[in-house]
Design a protein around this motif. Structure first.
Motif, PDB file in Angstrom:
ATOM      1  N   VAL A 168       1.062  -1.248  -0.106  1.00  0.00           N
ATOM      2  CA  VAL A 168      -0.006   0.009   0.089  1.00  0.00           C
ATOM      3  C   VAL A 168       0.815   1.214  -0.058  1.00  0.00           C
ATOM      4  N   GLN A 171      -4.023   7.222  -0.632  1.00  0.00           N
ATOM      5  CA  GLN A 171      -3.503   5.943  -0.218  1.00  0.00           C
ATOM      6  C   GLN A 171      -4.102   4.775  -1.317  1.00  0.00           C
ATOM      7  N   HIS A 201       1.347   5.470   0.210  1.00  0.00           N
ATOM      8  CA  HIS A 201       0.692   6.348   0.961  1.00  0.00           C
ATOM      9  C   HIS A 201       1.433   7.808  -0.061  1.00  0.00           C
TER      10      HIS A 201
END
Length: 799
Positions: free
Chosen positions: A174, A182, A176
């Motif tokens: 993931v 995100q 950011h």
């Protein structure tokens, strides 16, 4: 030297166990990759540009090369999304991106195989990659500069419990982004395992445990990295593990690691093994027979701790560390200033400067400050400094002794010359990064680092810290020297005899920035620490860099030192290579590295205290004998490693065992031992050949990594047949013992103590004494013994 049957038998008797172990494990097929990622809005930087990296389109072998491929050039490794976008959208006869006729866009037809493509078919027309690119073109083929800037990359799950062989774990990456967004980027990321024999991961992020051991999973996306330790416990072992109370925090964390891997720890070393190992590691030589007998006779508690304190206070330890720091800081003769005849003298000054500081237990941060922030004069008046420098040069012309070690800084570190004059700023930046931060920045000189987080701009910012450091004649020095020359000419015109003025140069901070070469595109970049603060308003950015380095929360400085010290005593760093503290190269035991770094900072960067913490641990004092299932322990926590002796250590140990000495030629003071040698090369060919065979290294690399870490056939042949070694065997200790008319048994006992740091066992003693008694020539028979001892694995390794 006679090589009879008994020698072969004896050598076999001295052999040590092999430490190789191959784990066999069943393999399970990982699940198939998901059909496609869930992407709400296709973004050029976040999705399209990352596909170029994933398929290797922007590599140096393809469109990322300097000339590109097929008229299409991408930025190398995707370092410039703007450049890539402009290349895609450039007008060509057949558009690479055609928003009016999507299916004819070369960006789709070539990689899908509908048009001839030198890179082959990368995906088919029904794939999610094809669909994603098509959606981007259909949506207008837009580019939002900076949209792909990643603030942090995280893995889900963020930790893994110990895995069983064959276990499969799906992972997600993931990102950011800097704009607060995100997004899962698993299928746009690159996954790999540091040791694929232990665990494998496919490009969908599916991890499969393959064999017992410890490794790390690393994922990268757009220059951001994340990692996870991967532990696969070893099969259960019937042998009862040896339990020892932890001596300190090192053991607490190491024992935790051992238990997580279900390893059996080897038992503690014997007193003789400990004495030999610690003496070799700390002092780079062997204990004497007298030291061994005295240690064996000592029945008081804590004798090992007292011995550790003694060797850490021994003067020879300072020489060992001085040699290591000369390696780390690149003390290389060919880069030292002219005249060439003084280069070996300047190398000794370099070594002496470090040696004096370690002898006085100057803390490591102070030592680094004296190197990193050095100038020649410091705050000294120029006239005073010229007199001192002239005296130093005159002393070097006649001998090796000087007062250079008393100077507050090691300006020799910056007094380097190359083929075209002063060494490039980039070279100095690389060297400081390797030595003091443990970072390899070389790739970022020319492009974004393909396996780390550093961009070319990052490198330029770091190099800018040093671009005002000059070696030559400052205005003040030039003015003072011109005045002295004028006075001298006037005196000569009056018939006076005046001494010659040596040519003096200095390291100084200039108001003018030196130009960058490879990173010239970013020459306007402000001085900046690697992903740290900028130092634009600093009088000397190096001082600001030093303050940043020695902050308790600095991510590199303390860990770099701890890692190198750990490698010194265990033969393998917690991060390998030791100067590669990269985001893509996680520690084998992050918790241990972090804790040791914390303790090092708390001590005020006291290197001796860090060494004592390691040396007194049960982890350091474990035997190298294989126990239970620990033959497969590659990280060297459950057992000690059998390590080859470094070149200088082997030379000095051999001379210590045989009671001989070496003549290293005119480049060093007479009577020097190998660990005291400062030059990177020698005018004596035999000495150069000796150290090349033994793997000393020549310091040509930008780190201390050019030493050979393992023994070689050439080394074995040298010890077995070199004429000088043969002469050493028959002189020295053996000649002395024979002249003093010692018994065969006493001579055998002393040579075992002198070489192996132990007495012979009953079988060894009987075999040797039988050979001597049956020989026609007692001296030759005993020489056979010595030859066999120094050519055994037990002698040439630290175990």
């Amino acid at each position: 030297m006679r090589q009879q049957t008994w020698v072969v038998m004896f050598m076999a008797l001295l052999g040590m166990n092999s430490f190789a172990l191959v784990d066999k494990a069943g393999q399970a097929e990982p699940p198939a990759r998901p059909d496609e990622p869930e992407v709400e809005h296709v973004d050029f930087e976040r999705h399209i540009a990352t596909l170029f990296s994933r398929f290797g389109c922007n590599s140096g072998m393809c469109h990322g090369s300097f000339q590109g491929q097929g008229g299409f050039r991408l930025s190398l490794f995707g370092q410039s999304p703007q450049q890539d976008y402009e290349a895609l959208m450039a007008r060509t006869e057949v558009p690479r991106v055609d928003r009016t006729a999507l299916e004819t866009s070369l960006l789709l037809t070539k990689p899908s195989g509908r048009e001839e493509h030198g890179g082959g078919i990368l995906f088919h027309s029904k794939s999610w990659e094809y669909g994603l690119i098509r959606r981007w073109i259909e949506d207008g083929a837009r580019h939002v500069p900076g949209s792909g800037a990643v603030g942090k990359l995280v893995l889900q799950p963020d930790s893994l419990s110990p895995l069983t062989i064959g276990q499969i774990v799906p992972l997600k990456a993931v990102a950011h982004f800097h704009d607060g967004h995100q997004e899962e980027v698993t299928l746009f990321s690159e996954f790999r395992c540091r040791d694929e024999s232990i665990a494998e991961v496919n490009q969908s992020g599916v991890l499969t445990a393959r064999a017992a051991g410890a490794t790390a999973l690393v994922v990268s996306y757009r220059g951001a990295f994340a990692s996870l330790p991967v532990l696969v416990p070893f099969p259960a072992n019937a042998e009862s593990p040896v339990r020892c109370e932890p001596a300190n925090i090192v053991d607490v964390l190491v024992d935790k690691r051992i238990q997580q891997l279900a390893l059996t720890a080897s038992p503690p070393t014997t007193d003789n093994e400990f004495l030999r190992r610690a003496t070799l590691d700390v002092l780079a030589t062997l204990p004497t027979p007298e030291d061994i007998l005295r240690f064996e006779a000592d029945r008081t508690p804590f004798k090992r701790e007292r011995f550790i304190d003694r060797v850490l206070a021994h003067p020879r330890r300072a020489a060992v560390w001085a040699t290591k720091l000369c390696d780390m800081t690149g003390c290389h003769l060919d880069t030292l200033e002219v005249p060439e005849g003084l280069r070996t003298k300047r190398a000794k000054m370099w070594h002496d400067w470090f040696r004096q500081r370690f002898a006085n237990n100057v803390h490591y941060d102070e030592i680094v400050h004296g190197v990193l922030c050095a100038t020649s004069r410091q705050a000294q008046p120029v006239e005073t400094w010229i007199d001192e420098e002239a005296t130093l040069i005159h002393a070097a012309e006649v001998g090796f002794e000087s007062d250079y070690a008393d100077r507050p800084s090691l300006d020799l570190f910056w007094r380097r010359i190359g083929p075209s004059g002063q060494v490039a700023v980039e070279d100095l930046a690389e060297l400081t990064a390797s030595a003091f931060l443990g970072l390899r920045l070389h790739c970022a000189r020319c492009h974004h680092h393909p396996y780390d987080q550093w961009s070319q701009r990052d490198f330029a910012g770091y190099a800018a810290i040093f671009d005002r450091v000059q070696f030559g004649s400052s205005t003040a020095l030039r003015t003072a020297m011109n005045h002295r020359l004028a006075v001298r000419r006037q005196a000569r015109d009056q018939g006076q005899s005046t001494p010659e003025l040596p040519r003096v140069q200095e390291v100084f901070l200039s108001a003018t920035r030196r130009p960058l070469g490879d990173a010239a595109l970013h020459s306007d970049t402000l001085p900046q620490a690697p992903h740290g603060p900028t130092f634009a308003d600093e009088a000397d950015p190096r001082e600001a860099l030093f303050r940043w380095l020695t902050r308790p929360d600095n991510p590199y400085f303390a860990k770099n030192v701890v890692n190198r010290v750990w490698a010194k005593y265990f033969g393998l760093g917690l991060v390998e290579p030791v100067d590669s503290m990269a985001a893509s190269n996680p520690s084998t035991c992050p918790e241990l590295l972090d804790r040791l770094a914390t303790e090092f900072v708390r001590s005020g960067y006291d290197l001796a205290q860090l060494e004592r913490l390691i040396l007194t641990s049960q982890a350091y004092q474990r035997s190298s004998c294989l126990t239970g299932n620990n033959a497969g322990d590659r990280d060297r926590f459950a057992r000690a490693a059998v390590r080859p002796l470094p070149a200088e250590t082997l030379v000095d140990a051999l001379n210590m065992a045989l009671e001989t000495s070496e003549d290293f030629g005119p480049d060093v003071p007479a009577g020097s031992q190998a660990i005291e040698l400062a030059p990177s090369r020698f005018s004596n060919r035999r000495v150069n050949d000796l150290f090349r065979i033994l793997g000393r290294g020549d310091r040509k690399s930008l780190c201390d990594c050019d030493r050979s870490p393992s023994p070689s056939i050439r080394q074995a042949i040298h010890l077995m047949s070199d004429a000088h070694v043969m002469q050493m065997i028959t002189t020295g200790r053996l000649a002395r013992l024979l002249s003093e008319k010692h018994s065969d048994a006493d001579i055998v006992e002393e040579f075992y103590l002198a070489t192996f740091s132990r007495s012979p066992d009953d079988e060894e003693r009987a075999l040797v004494l039988q050979h001597v008694s049956e020989s026609d020539n007692r001296a030759e028979a005993l020489a056979d013994l010595v030859w066999a001892l120094i050519n055994s694995r037990e002698f040439v390794t630290n175990h």
